[in-house]
Design an enzyme around this catalytic site. Structure first.
Site: not given
Ligand code: TEU
Length: 559
Positions: A98, A29, A326-327, A255, A202, A25, A21
């Protein structure tokens, strides 16, 4: 001309909200990213994948786009973006954006138009259906959303339902409409012209839905089989390739939730002219998942088997190598578990076993310093998926709240999204203000400054690994041979190219484990390339590996 540069590239993923950041804020960014470009260069990555930075109401942190051609004001301006691209390119680092094109935000102009009347020209940009049953009060089918609950939302204005495979505020685009596909190609070209080098697409495998949208009975995601690699998926990808991706020296990675290794070649073989690569999730999904109430320990033989199958794809198919994004929760607790005082050794062992395979490796921000999961209170979660889960259990099954809390403690997406730990200061060097989400209290010990200073630090280890990998055709294209597939403690494989060989050994446990040199390496000179301990044996041989001891040897070359 497409050079397929991604074959010798290591990609670093930035989740911009949590990276750095610059203006206090509490939200990361673009200027924050600009201030860290030298850091990325020092690490030695070849490309950055930037999670979405487009205008968005942030229902799902930018994965709900309201304008594909502008920058989210919280992140900065188009001038900041241009400066960031120039700064990356000046350092030989490419930029992958993305592309979130399965759905938009409900605040996108297309959707505002679409929902306004049944004969609006944008009506068919989305998937609208009449409800079922008496008075049309039931959703058009029984599909469930990836974020819990039904995948349909009733809209009073036109008295129809729209499909949303994710949040209610993320309506699915109708890719069967050629105008929608043209819009997406134009958006890609717009960003290519601004200097972007590729796209991470995505949930791209969800874009073609089976006509008739039939009811489904699969679990836990009802409907998945009717939209993962749907009937027109390949045609749509090829069309995008022709109208956009093929015109630039680009790379694409999709993805590919719901896609197994068997389906992968049909999606990414070079001859298909579709995506260049995909993220498959088979190797991460059998760890801890939402739907599995009790998080499971890593099943190493299964993990190795899955990875080896992806490695065995034809050479015209490029695998991706990743443990984090990030998931996903952080890889250390997830794949290693009980590492105790051996965090650094464990992180290096994971890195060695993954990053010497064939494919494009991805490092998720913080992985290069061994960041871990964070303990959250119920009100500290920020991810819509976690918040929805807690709301649902509170409302419908309060007695099960403990179970959901336990699942989130292991598997919430929030774990990957805590701010990047740059130093030990109050705001972790991430912000001078109040951070948008909790900073992991362990930032006082685990942070970039410490890791860069430490001669045995994880950062320097990744840097050395990346240097060794770069331009090394044995790593880039050599064959992969898994050794001891059934071993529950060791991940061992060889890479071979002509007479050259690499031997990769990783102890995945916190115990000592006996190691026997594979037959193909016996009676050959060897030289240590990289290891998780400073004093690992300089040549390969039968030995007892220490906890999380991992090493790479060149075989056939004398010290
Ligand atoms: O992720 C798709 C997705 O299937 C994941 O959210 C999944 O449910 C999760 O990995 C389970 O652990 C993509 C993006 O990477 C995610 O950040 C978004 O939330 C999602 O699409 C919707 O755009």
């Amino acid at each position: 001309m497409r050079t397929r540069w991604y074959k010798d590239a290591v990609v670093y993923q930035i989740y911009p909200r949590s990276f750095c950041d610059s203006d206090g804020d509490g939200i990361g960014d673009l200027r924050g990213i600009i201030s860290k470009l030298d850091y990325l260069q020092e690490l030695g990555v070849d490309a950055v994948w930037l999670s979405p930075i487009y205008a968005s109401p942030n229902e799902d942190n930018g994965y709900d786009i309201s304008d594909y051609r502008s920058i989210m004001p919280e992140f900065g301006t188009m001038d900041d973006f241009k400066e960031m691209v120039a700064g990356l390119h000046a350092r030989g680092i490419r930029l992958i954006m993305d592309l979130v094109a399965n759905h938009t935000s409900d605040e996108h102009e297309w959707f505002r138009q679409s929902r306004s009347s049944v004969d609006n020209p944008y009506r068919d940009y989305y998937i609208w259906r009449k409800g079922k049953g008496k008075n049309g009060k039931r959703p058009p089918n029984n599909w469930t959303s990836n974020f819990l609950g039904p995948a349909w939302e009733y809209d009073a204005q036109t008295q129809e339902y729209y499909l949303h495979l994710f949040a209610r505020k993320q309506p699915d685009l109708n890719w069967d409409n050629p105008k929608v596909r043209r819009e997406i190609a134009d958006i890609c070209n717009y960003w290519f012209e601004l200097g972007v080098d590729g796209f991470r697409c995505d949930v791209i495998t969800y874009v073609s839905k089976t006509p008739g949208l039939p009811d489904a009975c699969d679990v836990p995601l009802r409907g998945l089989k009717y939209y993962a690699i749907g009937p027109n998926y390949h045609a749509y990808m090829h069309e995008l390739y022709l109208n956009s991706w093929s015109k630039y020296d680009s790379m694409t990675v999709g993805e590919a939730a719901g896609v197994s290794c068997d389906d992968a070649p049909s999606c990414i073989d070079e001859t298909r002219e579709e995506l260049d690569s995909i993220f498959g999730f088979e190797h991460v999904n059998f760890c801890d998942r939402f739907c599995m109430v009790i998080p499971r320990k890593l099943n190493l033989p299964k993990f190795k088997r899955v990875l080896a199958r992806w490695q065995a794809m034809p050479k015209t198919c490029q695998p991706t190598l990743f443990l984090e994004n990030h998931d996903q929760s952080r890889s250390l607790p997830r794949f290693v578990g009980d590492y105790g005082a051996l965090r650094k050794e464990a992180a290096k062992s994971l890195a060695i076993s993954m990053m010497f395979q064939r494919g494009t490796p991805y490092i998720y921000q913080g992985q290069e310093i061994g960041m871990t999961n964070c303990a959250f209170g119920d009100d500290e979660y920020r991810d819509i998926m976690s918040i929805n889960a807690l709301k649902a259990v509170t409302k419908y099954a309060p007695l099960c709240k403990g179970i959901v809390r336990n699942v989130l403690a292991h598997a919430a997406r929030d774990h990957a999204r805590t701010p990047m730990q740059w130093n030990a200061s109050h705001g972790a060097g991430f912000t001078d203000g109040a951070p948008w989400m909790k900073i992991n209290p362990n930032h006082t010990e685990i942070h970039v400054e410490e890791s860069m200073r430490d001669p045995d630090g994880i950062f320097g280890f990744y840097r050395d690994l990346l240097r060794y990998r770069k331009g090394n055709d044995l790593v880039i294209e050599g064959d992969f041979v898994l050794e001891y597939p059934k071993d529950k403690r060791l991940f061992v494989y060889r890479r071979t190219l002509g007479a050259r060989q690499l031997l990769v050994i990783a102890n995945y446990t916190n115990r000592k484990v006996k190691f026997r040199l594979p037959a193909a390496c016996v009676d050959q000179p060897s030289a240590l390339v990289l290891s998780s301990y400073r004093d690992t044996a300089p040549t390969a041989g039968d030995c007892v590996l220490r906890p999380y001891e991992a090493a790479v040897y060149e075989i056939g070359k004398s010290t």
